[in-house]
Design an enzyme around this catalytic site. Structure first.
Site, PDB file in Angstrom:
ATOM      1  N   GLU A   1       0.863  -1.188   0.000  1.00  0.00           N
ATOM      2  CA  GLU A   1       0.000   0.000   0.000  1.00  0.00           C
ATOM      3  C   GLU A   1       0.898   1.237   0.000  1.00  0.00           C
ATOM      4  OE1 GLU A   1      -3.405  -0.278   2.471  1.00  0.00           O
ATOM      5  OE2 GLU A   1      -3.855   1.864   2.403  1.00  0.00           O
TER       6      GLU A   1
ATOM      7  N   ASP B   1      -2.454  14.512   6.951  1.00  0.00           N
ATOM      8  CA  ASP B   1      -1.956  13.237   6.453  1.00  0.00           C
ATOM      9  C   ASP B   1      -0.776  13.432   5.510  1.00  0.00           C
ATOM     10  OD1 ASP B   1      -1.745  10.600   5.862  1.00  0.00           O
ATOM     11  OD2 ASP B   1      -3.583  10.448   4.674  1.00  0.00           O
TER      12      ASP B   1
ATOM     13  N   GLU C   1       4.172   9.349  -0.567  1.00  0.00           N
ATOM     14  CA  GLU C   1       2.763   9.199  -0.943  1.00  0.00           C
ATOM     15  C   GLU C   1       2.174  10.473  -1.549  1.00  0.00           C
ATOM     16  OE1 GLU C   1       0.233   7.931   2.246  1.00  0.00           O
ATOM     17  OE2 GLU C   1      -1.588   8.265   1.088  1.00  0.00           O
TER      18      GLU C   1
ATOM     19  N   GLU D   1     -10.298   4.631   9.272  1.00  0.00           N
ATOM     20  CA  GLU D   1     -10.441   4.252   7.869  1.00  0.00           C
ATOM     21  C   GLU D   1     -11.010   2.846   7.705  1.00  0.00           C
ATOM     22  OE1 GLU D   1      -6.532   5.075   6.167  1.00  0.00           O
ATOM     23  OE2 GLU D   1      -7.112   7.160   5.868  1.00  0.00           O
TER      24      GLU D   1
HETATM   25  O1  GCW Z   1      -2.066   8.316   4.202  1.00  0.00           O
HETATM   26  C1  GCW Z   1      -3.101   7.398   4.376  1.00  0.00           C
HETATM   27  C2  GCW Z   1      -2.968   6.426   3.269  1.00  0.00           C
HETATM   28  C3  GCW Z   1      -3.516   5.066   3.560  1.00  0.00           C
HETATM   29  C4  GCW Z   1      -2.900   4.608   4.862  1.00  0.00           C
HETATM   30  C5  GCW Z   1      -3.293   5.576   5.952  1.00  0.00           C
HETATM   31  C6  GCW Z   1      -2.642   5.270   7.283  1.00  0.00           C
HETATM   32  C7  GCW Z   1      -2.209   2.390   5.405  1.00  0.00           C
HETATM   33  O2  GCW Z   1      -3.566   6.964   2.146  1.00  0.00           O
HETATM   34  O3  GCW Z   1      -3.146   4.234   2.498  1.00  0.00           O
HETATM   35  O4  GCW Z   1      -3.250   3.291   5.187  1.00  0.00           O
HETATM   36  O5  GCW Z   1      -2.866   6.866   5.622  1.00  0.00           O
HETATM   37  O6  GCW Z   1      -1.658   5.926   7.593  1.00  0.00           O
HETATM   38  O7  GCW Z   1      -3.092   4.402   7.988  1.00  0.00           O
END
Ligand code: GCW
Length: 812
Positions: free
Chosen positions: A158, A361, A389, A282
């Protein structure tokens, strides 16, 4: 120059001239880690000095390098002055004379520290530092220095951008774990002592009895390098794996189940670091199922791990992703604090709350998460991301250390004395037993670990800063560059400058003034997608409309987020007079005509920064080209390819953001650039054979909102050149989707000048801001009347789509 793949990263051990080292290597203790230290020293010296060290276990008569733990070294050389005690993993490097012999000492409290010291000594040799007067003690800032890998058991990763997992494939741990071992060696060389191997969105299978032997093999691969294996677990495991009727953390059956589970795992892996848990986030289940708190959830597992010395790391990344976007008081940035601050003091001593550096994030610009300063009686780890990311996914150069430094040094005023983030998360500020630093890394099977040879600097920098947060970005990147590409002054100067500028440049052509990344929030988090963040529950809103932009997070009129900081910080952000420009839109909603401290209006800043940033990205390939012949051709070409791609994609970003804001604001660029592109010819205005015009979504990701696609075996798009003759750089903007590999040719007057295949692995099967890509041929001679022809041949689902052709006087 030898071809290099980047596999050796910063541990290349290429010959250095003029260095001398004693001929004998003495290792005083014996353990798996001491053996690694001994072998590493021999390997390094063989590579750099072309000499084989003689290995001994007692002091010889002549000069030597001596590796050992404090008690053993004291016994062997009682007259040498050494510290009384050394912290865990700390080491001393010292050059001494003992009875006419020169001895280079590497001493630590434990064998892992000896290994760290060994790597440090080799680094000094590689950097050509003076060893004769060496007398230094190095102590890590915090005990937890981990990476998290978001690897799935099926081998995918991921948010990984460098190939498949080096740990898993097809539901199992790989049979060949040499690469995992080599990764652990890289980690050890920069002082990282733990690695969580599986995705925080955890597969329950990872703690089933059937899987345990596989984890044992991974732990075995890490152990010689002092890297503790840890695993991410699913909170409902008591039910899903244990077949209990509940996973309520306060139910004694559940507590007992976790205890038995921990005992079982530790019997097989006595040095497991612990568990990592993402709960109530999430879509992951968590304690809210039973009305329990995050502390209840953390503690039930922490208590099971405690007798074994393990830790439970609990993700602070908890927020509601179904928030009502219409309610202007809702704010995802508040979530971590709102969820955790009131639980301060309720977490056990071997639990830690892992907090992302910013409240949203991993964006290119965020303020420090206020939760970091709010927990005084709770252990913390700070979460960074090496995997890029939201910062270009290793196709864009973005060296993150300058950002991390700003975060680490930021004073949260969490007590009546300075409390920079680094002091809090390391546990020092509030005298916590544990604390530390974690980076989501997501290395993969690409030979160079992270895809982009220059992105590897982020991993190196993370390790160095997690050990010593006072090192400067300049120092660290200078070291990394010398170790990775050699010490030619021009090479060092060029690479370090590009690296140090790259985060600012990326920020300039992507997200302005703290508004967030402006990327496609719902999907790939990569190319532009300005509105994707709005009108949905994910909460990454920038709230741009026809009048203004930004999130009002003030206490006075907004979401109140700013009130989560202590008064000195809160007042800085609350007032427009003092809020820094680079966070303005994170904290305030302002009209486009609002004047920044810089004197510019917000809208003109958006235009200018995107043009400036994209311009600087155009220069990266040219700057890199000055290194040809000074570094190996293989990495030279690989990096050049990525920088050229980035230069093209920076223009996609620039145009998307500028066009979108011009349309929204109805305010034109004072410099007249936005929407006016001299030399650009839209594909839809060329004469088309087979190609048909189609709209692109989101509209701002294609020039004029349109592209042409080919539904036949082959299509052409032709124009006649009618400008002044001369040399031109010709760029074709096309769409490289991941559902096919279309072919293109570009010809002038019947002569093919360029031929390429759209086979980059970009994260979309559509025409959009992820797939829009540029192909450039430089210095083409054009005369009036020349026919310029682009031929596309679709393959698979990829329809050889085109956006535009652009002709610029050569070298401009
Ligand atoms: O930044 C987001 C990501 C998800 C990730 C989540 C997290 C693993 O888009 O893919 O999940 O954070 O940090 O848990």
């Amino acid at each position: 120059m030898n071809a290099e793949t980047g596999y050796d990263a910063w541990l290349r051990y290429v010959p250095v001239h003029g260095a001398t080292l004693p001929p004998t290597l003495v290792t005083l203790d014996d353990s798996v880690l001491m053996r690694s230290a001994r072998e590493e020293m021999s390997r390094g010296v063989l590579g750099m000095l072309r000499k084989s060290l003689r290995a001994e276990t007692t002091m010889p008569n002549g000069d030597c390098i001596l590796l050992g733990t404090l008690p053993a070294v004291r016994r062997a050389v009682p007259d040498v002055e050494l510290p009384e005690t050394l912290g865990e993993d700390a080491y001393v490097l010292k050059a001494v004379r003992i009875g006419g012999r020169s001895v280079l000492l590497v001493v630590s409290s434990n064998d892992r520290g000896v290994l760290y010291g060994t790597f440090a000594l080799l680094r000094k040799v590689a950097l050509g530092e003076d060893l004769q007067r060496m007398d230094e003690t190095h102590t890590p800032l915090a005990p937890i220095r981990w990476t998290n890998e978001w690897d799935n058991l099926d081998g995918s990763i991921e948010r990984g951008y460098a190939g498949r997992s080096i740990f898993f494939e097809g539901g199992n741990v790989l049979a060949d774990l040499r690469r995992a071992g080599d990764y652990a060696r890289l980690l050890a060389s920069i002082g990282i002592d733990g690695c969580t191997v599986n995705n925080v969105n955890a597969n329950v299978r990872v703690i089933t009895p059937e899987f345990l032997p596989q984890l044992v093999r991974l732990a075995d691969a890490f152990r010689p390098w002092g890297v503790h294996l840890s695993i991410a677990v699913d909170f409902s495991s008591p039910k899903l794996v244990g077949h209990l009727d509940t996973f309520d953390p306060l139910d004694p059956k559940v507590a007992e189940w976790w205890k038995q589970k921990a005992d079982e795992i530790y019997r097989a892996i006595p040095d497991l670091g612990g568990f990592l848990l993402k709960a109530d986030s999430e879509g992951r289940v968590g304690p809210s199922t039973y009305g329990r708190t995050h502390a209840d959830a953390a503690n039930v597992i922490a208590r099971a791990l405690k007798p074994h010395g393990g830790v439970l790391v609990y993700r602070g990344f908890v927020y509601d992703h179904h928030m009502d976007w219409r309610n202007l008081k809702n704010d995802r940035a508040r979530a971590a604090y709102d969820n955790f601050a009131r639980l301060d003091g309720q977490f056990d001593d071997n639990a830690l709350v892992q907090i992302k550096y910013g409240p949203i994030d991993f964006q290119v610009r965020e303020p420090v998460s206020p939760l970091i300063g709010a927990l005084h009686a709770t252990n913390e780890t700070l979460e960074f991301q090496v995997t890029q990311e939201y910062t270009g996914q290793q196709r864009h150069l973005c060296f993150l250390l300058p950002m991390w430094k700003e975060i680490l040094d930021f004073d949260l005023h969490a007590a009546d004395r300075p409390t920079p983030v680094k002091e809090i998360v390391s546990g020092k500020a509030f005298h916590r037993p544990l604390g530390g630093f974690v980076a989501v890394t997501n290395v993969g099977r690409d030979p160079n670990w992270l895809g982009h040879d220059l992105a590897v600097a982020n991993l190196y920098a993370f390790g160095r800063i997690a050990w010593n947060a006072d090192l400067t970005a300049k120092q660290i990147i200078d070291e990394w560059t010398r170790l990775t590409f050699g010490s030619d002054p021009h090479v060092v100067d060029a690479i370090t400058k590009m690296q140090l500028e790259s985060w600012r440049v990326y920020e300039e052509y992507t997200g302005p003034l703290g508004a967030g990344g402006l990327t496609d929030i719902i999907g790939a988090h990569y190319g532009p997608g300005i509105e994707s963040s709005e009108r949905n529950g994910w909460g990454q809103w920038h709230r741009a409309d026809e009048k203004g932009v930004g999130m009002d997070r003030t206490v006075a009129t907004g979401t109140g987020f700013i009130g989560q900081y202590t008064p000195p910080v809160a007042s800085l952000y609350e007032s427009l007079a003092t809020c820094p420009d680079n966070l303005l839109l994170f904290m305030h909603h302002v009209p486009y005509t609002y004047a920044l401290h810089s004197g510019k209006t917000v809208i003109q800043h958006i235009y200018d920064s995107h043009y400036d940033g994209a311009e600087e990205a155009q220069r990266f390939p040219r700057r890199w080209q000055t290194l040809r012949g000074k570094i190996d051709e293989e990495r030279y070409q690989a990096v050049l390819g990525r920088l050229e791609y980035q230069a093209g994609h920076a223009i996609v970003w620039r145009d998307a953001v500028c066009n979108w804001f011009e349309k929204a604001s109805h305010i034109q660029d004072a410099q007249g650039r936005v929407g006016h592109h001299p030399g650009r010819i839209e594909a839809e205005s060329m004469s088309l054979d087979g190609y048909t015009v189609t709209g692109v979504q989101p509209w701002e990701t294609a020039s004029g909102g349109k592209a042409v696609t080919c539904q036949a075996a082959q299509c052409t798009s032709v124009m006649r050149f009618n400008e002044q003759g001369g040399r031109y750089d010709m760029s074709v903007e096309y769409f490289d989707q991941n559902n096919g590999a279309a072919h293109y040719d570009l010809s002038v007057g019947g002569k093919v000048l360029g031929r390429w295949t759209a086979d980059r692995a970009l994260p979309t099967n559509k025409l959009d801001g992820h797939s829009s890509t540029r192909y450039t041929v430089t210095g083409v001679k054009l005369a009036p009347g020349d026919e310029i022809r682009i031929t596309g041949r679709p393959q698979g689902g990829e329809l050889a789509s085109l956006d535009y052709l652009e002709l610029q006087p050569a070298g401009k």
